[in-house]
Motif scaffolding. Structure first.
Motif, PDB file in Angstrom:
ATOM      1  N   PRO A 672      41.446 -47.287 -51.938  1.00  0.00           N
ATOM      2  CA  PRO A 672      41.289 -47.670 -50.525  1.00  0.00           C
ATOM      3  C   PRO A 672      39.972 -48.383 -50.248  1.00  0.00           C
ATOM      4  CG  PRO A 672      42.101 -45.414 -50.718  1.00  0.00           C
ATOM      5  CD  PRO A 672      41.742 -45.858 -52.102  1.00  0.00           C
ATOM      6  N   TRP A 673      38.874 -47.880 -50.856  1.00  0.00           N
ATOM      7  CA  TRP A 673      37.584 -48.525 -50.597  1.00  0.00           C
ATOM      8  C   TRP A 673      37.525 -49.927 -51.201  1.00  0.00           C
ATOM      9  CZ3 TRP A 673      38.156 -44.246 -53.813  1.00  0.00           C
ATOM     10  CH2 TRP A 673      37.974 -44.478 -55.183  1.00  0.00           C
ATOM     11  N   ALA A 674      38.289 -50.138 -52.275  1.00  0.00           N
ATOM     12  CA  ALA A 674      38.326 -51.469 -52.873  1.00  0.00           C
ATOM     13  C   ALA A 674      39.078 -52.440 -51.964  1.00  0.00           C
ATOM     14  CB  ALA A 674      38.991 -51.403 -54.247  1.00  0.00           C
ATOM     15  N   THR A 675      40.181 -51.989 -51.404  1.00  0.00           N
ATOM     16  CA  THR A 675      40.948 -52.838 -50.493  1.00  0.00           C
ATOM     17  C   THR A 675      40.127 -53.200 -49.262  1.00  0.00           C
ATOM     18  OG1 THR A 675      42.983 -51.772 -51.248  1.00  0.00           O
ATOM     19  CG2 THR A 675      43.089 -53.018 -49.188  1.00  0.00           C
ATOM     20  N   GLU A 676      39.454 -52.191 -48.691  1.00  0.00           N
ATOM     21  CA  GLU A 676      38.616 -52.444 -47.519  1.00  0.00           C
ATOM     22  C   GLU A 676      37.485 -53.414 -47.860  1.00  0.00           C
ATOM     23  OE1 GLU A 676      37.294 -48.593 -46.435  1.00  0.00           O
ATOM     24  OE2 GLU A 676      39.291 -47.865 -45.850  1.00  0.00           O
ATOM     25  N   GLY A 677      36.832 -53.179 -49.008  1.00  0.00           N
ATOM     26  CA  GLY A 677      35.738 -54.058 -49.407  1.00  0.00           C
ATOM     27  C   GLY A 677      36.201 -55.470 -49.691  1.00  0.00           C
ATOM     28  N   TYR A 678      37.405 -55.584 -50.264  1.00  0.00           N
ATOM     29  CA  TYR A 678      37.957 -56.908 -50.548  1.00  0.00           C
ATOM     30  C   TYR A 678      38.140 -57.701 -49.257  1.00  0.00           C
ATOM     31  CZ  TYR A 678      41.355 -60.424 -52.077  1.00  0.00           C
ATOM     32  OH  TYR A 678      42.008 -61.605 -52.322  1.00  0.00           O
ATOM     33  N   HIS A 679      38.776 -57.086 -48.264  1.00  0.00           N
ATOM     34  CA  HIS A 679      39.006 -57.778 -46.994  1.00  0.00           C
ATOM     35  C   HIS A 679      37.685 -58.159 -46.330  1.00  0.00           C
ATOM     36  CE1 HIS A 679      43.307 -57.583 -46.812  1.00  0.00           C
ATOM     37  NE2 HIS A 679      43.325 -56.253 -46.985  1.00  0.00           N
ATOM     38  N   GLU A 680      36.740 -57.243 -46.353  1.00  0.00           N
ATOM     39  CA  GLU A 680      35.444 -57.520 -45.730  1.00  0.00           C
ATOM     40  C   GLU A 680      34.748 -58.680 -46.420  1.00  0.00           C
ATOM     41  OE1 GLU A 680      31.155 -55.249 -45.029  1.00  0.00           O
ATOM     42  OE2 GLU A 680      32.940 -54.095 -45.561  1.00  0.00           O
ATOM     43  N   THR A 681      34.795 -58.702 -47.741  1.00  0.00           N
ATOM     44  CA  THR A 681      34.136 -59.779 -48.487  1.00  0.00           C
ATOM     45  C   THR A 681      34.824 -61.112 -48.258  1.00  0.00           C
ATOM     46  OG1 THR A 681      33.554 -58.147 -50.184  1.00  0.00           O
ATOM     47  CG2 THR A 681      33.269 -60.460 -50.750  1.00  0.00           C
ATOM     48  N   ILE A 682      36.150 -61.110 -48.213  1.00  0.00           N
ATOM     49  CA  ILE A 682      36.886 -62.348 -47.955  1.00  0.00           C
ATOM     50  C   ILE A 682      36.528 -62.910 -46.584  1.00  0.00           C
ATOM     51  CG2 ILE A 682      39.191 -63.210 -47.363  1.00  0.00           C
ATOM     52  CD1 ILE A 682      38.749 -63.365 -50.269  1.00  0.00           C
ATOM     53  N   ARG A 683      36.430 -62.014 -45.603  1.00  0.00           N
ATOM     54  CA  ARG A 683      36.055 -62.485 -44.261  1.00  0.00           C
ATOM     55  C   ARG A 683      34.665 -63.121 -44.273  1.00  0.00           C
ATOM     56  NH1 ARG A 683      38.747 -57.654 -42.582  1.00  0.00           N
ATOM     57  NH2 ARG A 683      36.766 -56.511 -42.588  1.00  0.00           N
ATOM     58  N   ARG A 684      33.768 -62.542 -45.066  1.00  0.00           N
ATOM     59  CA  ARG A 684      32.410 -63.092 -45.151  1.00  0.00           C
ATOM     60  C   ARG A 684      32.421 -64.438 -45.875  1.00  0.00           C
ATOM     61  NH1 ARG A 684      30.193 -59.074 -47.372  1.00  0.00           N
ATOM     62  NH2 ARG A 684      30.057 -59.818 -49.524  1.00  0.00           N
TER      63      ARG A 684
END
Length: 718
Positions: A672-684
């Motif tokens: 779950p933390w990887a999925t959340e981090g992935y989305h956050e990084t993509i947005r950045r």
């Protein structure tokens, strides 16, 4: 008693695989139908004339597993004897074979990848079994079981490593075939339990007395995985990297060599009682909901969820531990300062919650650290609740042993002396003539002399390096006590002084244990093994630890994703969905198993950045070492070199700044933390001045991939 068959032949027929034991002609044969995978038993004599393409001799059946397109029977084709323990031969799995139930007519990248993961996992995983000895249980638990029960039914479910693969056979045993619901005990000899971990058996002598020293580490199949992808507890209370380690000392083991096979004979005058002494310890991740998130930085980001959320899971965990082992002495070795401090505080808050906030804290200090020991003892005399059976002891290992003063780790043993004396160890005697000939031919009836009444549960951040050092110290202290109780060592003496050769064996067996447990979890051998092997912390050992640390960094960031996928696949944490069921997830994988589960679906420009940076660095290196060119060409070359140098620097900066996009994450069960981090990084990244306009606002080809998967799925259904 139904022990597993030692010899099994596999007949390959067009409509089934037939398993039988040549040494047991009256036993029923096991048939696995092709291609349905249905299981049944049949009279072996009725199958004598069946046409088969070939016959193979195997050591046992590891299990049956379903992948995307087919089921596969996993066979142990080669097993190597590693020694005898109490007369029972123990084997290591050396080679396996996967038999498909049907001939595959189509190519499927997912199926090929699943098979590669399984083969690599089984090849690298240290797995052990015995046909007559229950390796999943400690000797203390074995002594309290009914030896007439089939071996697999006696197995400890936590350490029955191939339990998921054996599900089809076990379900058939308990429920029978479809349309004929009835237990099928005839299949018991085909079900072979296997453990995963470390096992060494060393016949040796101590001061001239023959004995056997063995060490078994059993890894739990629950919440198993790799270092940074599996931390803390799961919702059911299973701890990551949970291992039970049993140190075994057997006296007069040579006289028991016959009973494993049922011979029960020995030469006259050799009927000496066999004594079995064992000491059990456990290790497991800090019992809370926490994770370390890889971002390509050397120090991962620490994430700890609310302690209250983890309380039910922690309570379930320790209720099981107390039920199995008695009182738990919780030795915590994480640092009290720096990045590990929140984990220490989380553990202590959890213990206080479990003890209903009735604990009385005792703190001792010395000149090296503000807090050397922190002990939480519960108030009251009631022994009915786990609140009264948990004893927390904190020891700042790194602070106490700073400056290569590893001898100071002995302070922890001195502090726990009373608890170690009270917990005892398991000791039993197999008296001559005490064989249970009626219930379990050839097996001993142990007369219990003492029981281990508690356990020390040790942990550091990884439960690897510091943990193994402390566990070896506890094992050493207990082994001194065992040898003294046997009359082989004077009271107060140490075996290290009495027998240097035995001391060397002890050190190496525990160092081997450190390496095996560490390799399974982190991908490398352990640190601080110079201390375990030689008793000294050396500069060469420190340099070796540096090499291990760098290797761990590379493996944990770039190769542990597939390793975690292999754990999840083998243990049944991920079950592939049959072909024709499309599913797409972020992080480049399928959440529940669709076409191209392992495909990389990151935007193409994100994938390209490391290659562009590498090309820029390559161009700069070529330009620097190219022979001098003419004056007309030197400035264009310099400008091109500067340009590609800037591109290389930018590329490496981009990768390190957006490391979440470049870690090799597990694809079968995304964290779950990887999925959340992935989305956050993509947005950045979408706001990046250079790459932002080039990166699509959705995953590359996501809608198209769904359509293609649906169409491909229809074509793949057979």
């Amino acid at each position: 008693m139904a022990l597993p068959f030692r010899d099994v032949n596999v007949q390959h027929a067009s409509d089934s695989y037939i398993f039988s034991s040549p040494s047991s002609p009256n036993a029923p044969a096991l048939l696995i139908d092709r291609p349905t995978g249905d299981i049944r038993l049949s009279d072996a004599s009725l199958l004598a004339g069946k046409r088969v393409s070939r016959v193979t001799s195997i050591a046992g059946i590891l299990g049956v597993i379903r992948l995307r397109l087919d089921k596969y029977v996993v066979l142990i084709t080669k097993a190597k004897p590693v020694g005898k323990l109490c007369g029972h031969t123990v084997y290591k799995v050396v080679a396996t074979e996967l038999l498909p139930l049907r001939e595959r007519q189509i190519s499927d990248p997912d199926e090929d990848r699943f098979l590669a993961l399984l083969r690599g996992f089984i090849r690298d995983g240290p797995m052990y079994f015995s046909y007559t000895l229950d390796l999943t249980n400690s000797f203390q638990r074995q002594a309290q079981q009914d030896a007439a029960v089939p071996l697999w039914k006696r197995a400890d479910d936590r350490f029955f490593w191939n339990r998921f693969l054996q599900s089809d056979l076990i379900n058939f045993r308990n429920q029978g075939a479809r349309g004929f619901p009835a237990p099928q005990p005839g299949i018991d000899p085909y079900i072979l339990p296997v453990i995963f971990g470390m096992l060494e058996i060393h016949p040796t002598t101590f001061s001239g007395t023959p004995l056997t020293l063995a060490l078994i580490t059993r890894r739990s199949r629950y919440r198993a995985g790799t270092r940074y992808f599996t931390r803390g507890l799961d919702e059911e209370g299973h701890a990551a990297n949970y291992n039970e380690t049993e140190q075994i000392l057997v006296l007069n083991d040579n006289n028991a060599s016959g009973y494993a096979s049922g011979a029960g004979t020995s030469k006259a005058g050799e009927h000496k009682e066999m004594q079995i002494l064992s000491y059990v310890q456990t290790r497991g991740s800090v019992p809370a909901f926490w994770a370390e998130i890889n971002t390509l930085k050397y120090t991962p980001k620490l994430q700890i969820r609310a302690i209250e959320a983890a309380y039910p899971a922690a309570r379930a965990h320790f209720e099981e531990q107390v039920r199995l082992y008695g009182d738990n002495y919780l030795v915590n070795l994480v640092n009290q300062k720096g990045r590990e401090m929140p984990v220490k505080h989380a553990y202590e808050k959890m213990v206080q919650m479990l003890t209903n906030n009735t604990g009385v804290e005792h703190i001792q200090a010395d000149q090296h650290t503000d807090e050397k020991f922190r002990t939480i003892e519960t108030a009251g005399n009631s022994r009915s609740s786990i609140a009264n059976r948990l004893h927390y002891i904190y020891f700042d290992f790194h602070a106490e042993t700073k400056g290569l003063q590893m001898h100071r780790a002995q302070l922890l043993i001195d502090r726990m002396r009373d608890a170690l004396l009270a917990q005892q160890y398991f000791r039993a005697v197999d008296m001559p003539g005490s064989r249970q000939l009626s219930a379990a031919p050839g097996l001993p009836r142990l007369e219990i002399r003492s029981l281990q009444t508690s356990v020390v549960r040790t942990n550091c951040m990884d439960c690897l390096d510091r943990t193994n050092v402390v566990q070896s110290l506890l094992a050493r202290w207990t082994l001194d006590r065992m040898l003294s109780d046997l009359g082989l060592l004077p009271r107060g003496a140490r075996f290290a002084d009495a027998d240097p050769a035995f001391e060397n064996l002890f050190r190496n067996i525990w160092a081997d244990n450190a390496d095996v447990v560490s390799k399974a979890y982190s991908g490398t051998g352990a640190m601080k093994t110079d201390l375990t092997r030689t008793g000294k912390r050396t500069k060469a050992g420190a340099l070796q630890d540096l090499r291990v640390a760098l290797t761990r960094y590379c493996k944990n960031n770039f190769t542990d994703g597939p390793r975690q996928d292999a754990f999840d696949l083998f243990l049944g944490e991920y079950v592939p969905v049959a072909a024709g069921t499309p599913s797409i997830s972020v992080m480049g994988g399928g959440g529940i198993g669709g076409y191209d589960v392992f495909a990389d679906r990151r935007p193409v420009w994100i994938q390209a950045v490391p290659y562009i940076a590498a090309f820029g660095a390559f161009f700069v290196m070529v330009a620097l070492y190219t022979p001098r060119v003419s004056d007309k060409a030197i400035w264009p070359l310099r400008l091109a070199t500067i340009f590609w140098a800037l591109v290389a620097v930018w590329g490496f900066w981009f990768v390190m700044s957006n490391g979440m996009l470049y870690v090799n994450w597990p694809k079968l069960n995304p964290r779950p933390w990887a999925t959340e981090g992935y989305h956050e990084t993509i947005r950045r990244v979408r706001k990046d001045r250079i790459l932002g306009p080039l990166v699509a606002r959705h995953e590359r080809g996501l809608s198209t991939a769904r359509y293609v998967n649906a169409e491909e799925g229809k074509k793949r259904i057979e």
